[in-house]
Write a protein that holds these residues in place. Structure first.
Motif, PDB file in Angstrom:
ATOM      1  N   VAL A  36       0.945   7.110  10.696  1.00 17.34           N
ATOM      2  CA  VAL A  36       0.809   6.959   9.252  1.00 17.34           C
ATOM      3  C   VAL A  36       2.193   6.595   8.715  1.00 17.34           C
ATOM      4  O   VAL A  36       3.153   7.351   8.901  1.00 17.34           O
ATOM      5  N   HIS A  37       2.285   5.439   8.081  1.00 19.04           N
ATOM      6  CA  HIS A  37       3.536   4.957   7.497  1.00 19.04           C
ATOM      7  C   HIS A  37       3.392   5.059   5.985  1.00 19.04           C
ATOM      8  O   HIS A  37       2.598   4.312   5.395  1.00 19.04           O
TER       9      HIS A  37
ATOM     10  N   GLU B 214      13.632   8.518  -4.007  1.00 17.85           N
ATOM     11  CA  GLU B 214      12.478   7.882  -3.371  1.00 17.85           C
ATOM     12  C   GLU B 214      12.401   8.458  -1.958  1.00 17.85           C
ATOM     13  O   GLU B 214      13.435   8.640  -1.311  1.00 17.85           O
ATOM     14  N   ILE B 215      11.194   8.773  -1.506  1.00 20.57           N
ATOM     15  CA  ILE B 215      11.016   9.396  -0.196  1.00 20.57           C
ATOM     16  C   ILE B 215      10.007   8.585   0.602  1.00 20.57           C
ATOM     17  O   ILE B 215       8.929   8.260   0.112  1.00 20.57           O
ATOM     18  N   GLU B 216      10.374   8.289   1.854  1.00 18.24           N
ATOM     19  CA  GLU B 216       9.526   7.539   2.777  1.00 18.24           C
ATOM     20  C   GLU B 216       9.325   8.391   4.023  1.00 18.24           C
ATOM     21  O   GLU B 216      10.275   9.028   4.482  1.00 18.24           O
ATOM     22  N   VAL B 217       8.093   8.440   4.557  1.00 22.43           N
ATOM     23  CA  VAL B 217       7.861   9.226   5.772  1.00 22.43           C
ATOM     24  C   VAL B 217       7.012   8.461   6.776  1.00 22.43           C
ATOM     25  O   VAL B 217       6.242   7.570   6.425  1.00 22.43           O
ATOM     26  N   TYR B 218       7.186   8.847   8.042  1.00 21.42           N
ATOM     27  CA  TYR B 218       6.336   8.406   9.141  1.00 21.42           C
ATOM     28  C   TYR B 218       5.748   9.661   9.751  1.00 21.42           C
ATOM     29  O   TYR B 218       6.459  10.645   9.971  1.00 21.42           O
ATOM     30  N   ALA B 219       4.468   9.624  10.031  1.00 16.16           N
ATOM     31  CA  ALA B 219       3.800  10.786  10.620  1.00 16.16           C
ATOM     32  C   ALA B 219       2.901  10.318  11.760  1.00 16.16           C
ATOM     33  O   ALA B 219       2.441   9.168  11.767  1.00 16.16           O
ATOM     34  N   ARG B 220       2.675  11.202  12.699  1.00 17.83           N
ATOM     35  CA  ARG B 220       1.726  10.933  13.788  1.00 17.83           C
ATOM     36  C   ARG B 220       0.613  11.966  13.684  1.00 17.83           C
ATOM     37  O   ARG B 220       0.855  13.160  13.827  1.00 17.83           O
ATOM     38  N   ARG B 221      -0.582  11.475  13.376  1.00 17.71           N
ATOM     39  CA  ARG B 221      -1.711  12.388  13.198  1.00 17.71           C
ATOM     40  C   ARG B 221      -1.930  13.218  14.456  1.00 17.71           C
ATOM     41  O   ARG B 221      -1.883  12.696  15.564  1.00 17.71           O
ATOM     42  N   GLY B 222      -2.122  14.509  14.234  1.00 13.48           N
ATOM     43  CA  GLY B 222      -2.326  15.418  15.354  1.00 13.48           C
ATOM     44  C   GLY B 222      -1.030  15.804  16.032  1.00 13.48           C
ATOM     45  O   GLY B 222      -1.043  16.536  17.013  1.00 13.48           O
TER      46      GLY B 222
ATOM     47  N   ASN C   5       2.872  13.088  -4.203  1.00  6.49           N
ATOM     48  CA  ASN C   5       2.344  11.743  -3.934  1.00  6.49           C
ATOM     49  C   ASN C   5       2.285  11.475  -2.429  1.00  6.49           C
ATOM     50  O   ASN C   5       1.282  10.953  -1.927  1.00  6.49           O
ATOM     51  N   VAL C   6       3.338  11.834  -1.709  1.00  2.00           N
ATOM     52  CA  VAL C   6       3.365  11.656  -0.251  1.00  2.00           C
ATOM     53  C   VAL C   6       2.279  12.512   0.384  1.00  2.00           C
ATOM     54  O   VAL C   6       1.535  12.051   1.253  1.00  2.00           O
ATOM     55  N   GLY C   7       2.161  13.764  -0.054  1.00  2.00           N
ATOM     56  CA  GLY C   7       1.154  14.675   0.495  1.00  2.00           C
ATOM     57  C   GLY C   7      -0.255  14.147   0.297  1.00  2.00           C
ATOM     58  O   GLY C   7      -1.100  14.253   1.194  1.00  2.00           O
ATOM     59  N   ALA C   8      -0.522  13.555  -0.862  1.00  2.00           N
ATOM     60  CA  ALA C   8      -1.855  12.993  -1.124  1.00  2.00           C
ATOM     61  C   ALA C   8      -2.139  11.827  -0.173  1.00  2.00           C
ATOM     62  O   ALA C   8      -3.255  11.701   0.348  1.00  2.00           O
ATOM     63  N   ALA C   9      -1.138  10.980   0.076  1.00  2.00           N
ATOM     64  CA  ALA C   9      -1.325   9.858   1.006  1.00  2.00           C
ATOM     65  C   ALA C   9      -1.549  10.371   2.424  1.00  2.00           C
ATOM     66  O   ALA C   9      -2.427   9.880   3.136  1.00  2.00           O
ATOM     67  N   LEU C  10      -0.759  11.367   2.839  1.00  4.02           N
ATOM     68  CA  LEU C  10      -0.934  11.937   4.179  1.00  4.02           C
ATOM     69  C   LEU C  10      -2.330  12.537   4.334  1.00  4.02           C
ATOM     70  O   LEU C  10      -3.005  12.320   5.347  1.00  4.02           O
ATOM     71  N   GLU C  11      -2.769  13.287   3.317  1.00  3.75           N
ATOM     72  CA  GLU C  11      -4.090  13.921   3.377  1.00  3.75           C
ATOM     73  C   GLU C  11      -5.189  12.872   3.501  1.00  3.75           C
ATOM     74  O   GLU C  11      -6.105  13.011   4.308  1.00  3.75           O
ATOM     75  N   GLU C  12      -5.087  11.805   2.699  1.00  9.31           N
ATOM     76  CA  GLU C  12      -6.107  10.747   2.769  1.00  9.31           C
ATOM     77  C   GLU C  12      -6.114  10.080   4.151  1.00  9.31           C
ATOM     78  O   GLU C  12      -7.147   9.606   4.626  1.00  9.31           O
TER      79      GLU C  12
ATOM     80  N   ALA D 269       0.849  -1.188   0.000  1.00 14.53           N
ATOM     81  CA  ALA D 269       0.000   0.000   0.000  1.00 14.53           C
ATOM     82  C   ALA D 269       0.884   1.238   0.000  1.00 14.53           C
ATOM     83  O   ALA D 269       1.989   1.220   0.549  1.00 14.53           O
ATOM     84  N   ARG D 270       0.386   2.311  -0.580  1.00 19.63           N
ATOM     85  CA  ARG D 270       1.115   3.588  -0.549  1.00 19.63           C
ATOM     86  C   ARG D 270       1.356   4.005   0.895  1.00 19.63           C
ATOM     87  O   ARG D 270       2.411   4.509   1.250  1.00 19.63           O
ATOM     88  N   ALA D 271       0.352   3.783   1.734  1.00 20.37           N
ATOM     89  CA  ALA D 271       0.499   4.119   3.147  1.00 20.37           C
ATOM     90  C   ALA D 271      -0.369   3.184   3.965  1.00 20.37           C
ATOM     91  O   ALA D 271      -1.339   2.613   3.461  1.00 20.37           O
ATOM     92  N   VAL D 272      -0.013   3.062   5.238  1.00 18.27           N
ATOM     93  CA  VAL D 272      -0.821   2.311   6.196  1.00 18.27           C
ATOM     94  C   VAL D 272      -1.053   3.218   7.392  1.00 18.27           C
ATOM     95  O   VAL D 272      -0.110   3.782   7.952  1.00 18.27           O
ATOM     96  N   VAL D 273      -2.322   3.357   7.748  1.00 20.61           N
ATOM     97  CA  VAL D 273      -2.698   4.091   8.956  1.00 20.61           C
ATOM     98  C   VAL D 273      -2.852   3.047  10.048  1.00 20.61           C
ATOM     99  O   VAL D 273      -3.577   2.064   9.882  1.00 20.61           O
ATOM    100  N   ASP D 274      -2.152   3.250  11.156  1.00 21.71           N
ATOM    101  CA  ASP D 274      -2.231   2.336  12.289  1.00 21.71           C
ATOM    102  C   ASP D 274      -2.410   3.191  13.539  1.00 21.71           C
ATOM    103  O   ASP D 274      -1.437   3.748  14.059  1.00 21.71           O
TER     104      ASP D 274
END
Length: 136
Positions: A33-34, A123-131, A62-69, A24-29
């Motif tokens: 967000v990975h 290639e760019i990979e990110v980890y984010a924590r919502r909020g 592409n990363v921004g679209a995954a983060l937004e979703e 998957a482009r990203a996984v929300v857990d």
């Protein structure tokens, strides 16, 4: 445990690679967000620029679209990893990267390695924590 903490879902971008390879482009857990390593392909046309800076721009779109979703933004990014086959291609990308991450200051690593397709220059990979950040 809240519903958000228990949530785990995949975010797909429509890239043919996701289906062919099985990711998957990203996984929300929960709040995390990975975002998978993301290249400069425009997934709507499956084309890629020859220019590394243009590829970096597209990677971040592409990363921004995954983060937004996922309900996150670049302000929530806590870790970023840059993968490039050529060391000399990294510095030209700095202004693009600074525009997205300069105020956020995530932990970051740049690694030199081969990528799956010789047309790929970054290639760019990110980890984010919502909020975790202030949404801008």
């Amino acid at each position: 445990m809240t519903k958000q903490q228990a949530e785990r879902r995949a975010i797909l971008s429509g890239s043919t690679f996701e289906e062919q390879i099985g990711y998957a482009r990203a996984v929300v857990d929960g709040d995390w967000v990975h975002v998978s390593g993301t290249t400069g392909f425009d997934y709507t046309t499956m084309t890629i620029s020859e220019d590394v800076v243009e590829q970096a721009e597209q990677c971040l779109r592409n990363v921004g679209a995954a983060l937004e979703e996922a309900g996150a933004s670049f302000a929530d990014v806590v870790r970023v990893r840059y993968l490039l086959p050529e060391r000399a291609d990294f510095e030209p990308c700095w202004p693009v990267l600074r525009r997205h991450f300069g105020q956020v200051r995530p932990a970051a690593t740049m690694m030199m390695c081969g990528l799956a397709d010789p047309r790929m220059k970054i290639e760019i990979e990110v980890y984010a924590r919502r909020g975790g950040g202030s949404h801008v």
